[in-house]
Design an enzyme around this catalytic site. Structure first.
Site, PDB file in Angstrom:
ATOM      1  N   CYS A  60       0.819  -1.229   0.000  1.00 12.97           N
ATOM      2  CA  CYS A  60       0.000   0.000   0.000  1.00 12.97           C
ATOM      3  C   CYS A  60       0.847   1.271   0.000  1.00 12.97           C
ATOM      4  O   CYS A  60       0.324   2.358  -0.256  1.00 12.97           O
ATOM      5  CB  CYS A  60      -0.959  -0.006   1.176  1.00 12.97           C
ATOM      6  SG  CYS A  60      -2.050  -1.430   1.175  1.00 12.97           S
ATOM      7  N   HIS A  65      -3.142   7.177   2.095  1.00 11.47           N
ATOM      8  CA  HIS A  65      -3.583   5.881   1.582  1.00 11.47           C
ATOM      9  C   HIS A  65      -4.985   5.624   2.111  1.00 11.47           C
ATOM     10  O   HIS A  65      -5.264   5.822   3.301  1.00 11.47           O
ATOM     11  CB  HIS A  65      -2.605   4.790   2.026  1.00 11.47           C
ATOM     12  CG  HIS A  65      -3.146   3.401   1.827  1.00 11.47           C
ATOM     13  ND1 HIS A  65      -3.710   3.003   0.637  1.00 11.47           N
ATOM     14  CD2 HIS A  65      -3.233   2.341   2.672  1.00 11.47           C
ATOM     15  CE1 HIS A  65      -4.111   1.745   0.757  1.00 11.47           C
ATOM     16  NE2 HIS A  65      -3.831   1.326   1.975  1.00 11.47           N
ATOM     17  N   ASN A 113     -10.296  -0.122  -0.054  1.00  8.85           N
ATOM     18  CA  ASN A 113      -8.827  -0.044  -0.033  1.00  8.85           C
ATOM     19  C   ASN A 113      -8.291  -0.680  -1.318  1.00  8.85           C
ATOM     20  O   ASN A 113      -8.394  -1.894  -1.494  1.00  8.85           O
ATOM     21  CB  ASN A 113      -8.324  -0.778   1.212  1.00  8.85           C
ATOM     22  CG  ASN A 113      -6.807  -0.779   1.339  1.00  8.85           C
ATOM     23  OD1 ASN A 113      -6.101  -0.423   0.405  1.00  8.85           O
ATOM     24  ND2 ASN A 113      -6.321  -1.200   2.481  1.00  8.85           N
TER      25      ASN A 113
END
Ligand code: UT7
Length: 328
Positions: free
Chosen positions: A123, A256, A285
């Site tokens: 990520c 993020h 996500n």
């Protein structure tokens, strides 16, 4: 004679979401058929996620990367063949090899022999890729760099594990970074601590013609949560300090997009709650794709304007984390 400084400027952004949008309610109904219990209320309250997009069965990370890249190139006013380097941040590549970046190169019709490689920092991948591209540009090695984050996390989700399968989605985002005498990327900070590799992982590998170990994502959510909150604040301050700027100089914060609670906590500490771009509610996500997806949304809807300071920051498996501060 002194040489004038070279900066890396964002001259184009683009993104792509696969057509299939799945709301929490739809996902809960699908999971219920497997005997897995979850609810829209739980997912919204714990994560802020309302919906995510899932790739079609035959759609890969490189396919989505190409769509995002085309839009970024179009905004930049560049032909694909003017690109000198392609970097794809992904943890869900099409293949073990060749790299997704090489597949993107050929799918874009680029025949100039430009360099192409993948970056694997989960990520944090997009922050890692932006910082790496910046170094290539500032060294004078490359002029136009395509930086992409692309993921098909739906392929590594265990839909029998409600603690993870409700969190992630698929998509891609891209930017074109170009050498310029004007800033540009102002600073970056990257970190990793491999001693936490076991709290967020897909602990499998290909061996002897089969997957050895697990091919599904595993996450100790609470451990990741605690570490994420801690490192995100620290790395944001590190990037600000390197640029000689105060937190008040941030015009837009793009963390993020994993969990609204983590994002809000970090933004609050920076006094930037009102300046935060949120797409986790609609995208879930999307790992390395989440930051460039959010960036493109906020550029195209007119929030992010030329001359403004944007802070991106990522955290994820590895454990990895990083921040990049740039002027649009
Ligand atoms: O992208 C890389 C970075 N990743 C992250 O930043 C993720 C970080 N972690 C998180 O976002 C959060 O830890 C989660 C969203 C994953 C979980 O939230 P939480 O507030 O930490 O919940 P929890 O794990 O403490 O679980 C609370 C309860 C448990 O039930 P009991 O033991 O209290 O009875 C879980 O079994 O919620 C239960 N639960 C669910 N219930 C309904 C877990 N998943 C679900 C679900 N639906 N999908």
């Amino acid at each position: 004679m002194t040489q004038s400084a070279i900066y890396s400027r964002v001259v184009g952004t683009g993104s792509y979401l696969p057509a299939r949008r799945v709301t929490n309610q739809q996902l809960a109904e699908e999971l219920a058929t497997r005997g897995i219990e979850t609810s829209d209320e739980w997912i919204v309250a714990r994560t802020g996620i309302q919906a995510r997009h899932f790739a079609a069965p035959d759609q890969t990370s490189s396919d989505m990367a190409v769509e995002a890249a085309k839009r970024a190139l179009d905004m930049a006013g560049l032909n694909a063949d003017q690109i000198d380097l392609i970097m794809v941040a992904t943890s869900t590549p099409d293949f073990v090899f060749p790299s997704t970046a090489c597949l993107v190169q050929t799918k874009l019709g680029i025949t100039n022999g430009c360099a192409a490689f993948d970056i694997q920092a989960v990520c944090s991948g997009f922050a890692y890729a932006m910082a790496t591209a910046d170094n290539f540009i500032r060294s004078g090695a490359y002029r136009n760099v395509l930086v992409i984050g692309a993921e098909t996390f739906s392929r590594i989700l265990d839909f029998n594990d409600r603690t993870t399968c409700v969190l992630f989605g698929d998509g891609a985002g891209a930017v074109v970074l170009q050498a310029s005498s004007e800033p540009g990327i102002l600073s970056s900070a990257l970190h990793a601590d491999g001693s936490h590799s076991n709290i967020l992982c897909v602990p499998g590998n290909v061996s002897g013609g089969a997957v050895q170990g697990e091919a599904f994502l595993y996450m100790d959510g609470q451990a990741v949560f605690k570490l994420a909150v801690k490192v995100l604040e620290k790395v944001a301050h590190e990037a600000l300090e390197k640029a000689g700027l105060e937190a008040s100089a941030i015009d837009w914060l793009i963390p993020h997009q994993a969990n609204l609670r983590i994002m809000t906590s970090t933004a609050r500490k920076l006094g930037a709650e009102e300046k935060m771009v949120v797409t986790v509610d609609q995208h879930g996500n999307t790992s390395a794709a989440s930051i460039p997806l959010a960036l493109d949304v906020a550029v195209r809807d007119g929030r992010i304007k030329a001359g403004q300071n944007v802070m991106i920051e990522g955290v994820g498996g590895g454990f990895t984390w990083g921040a990049v501060l740039f002027r649009m």
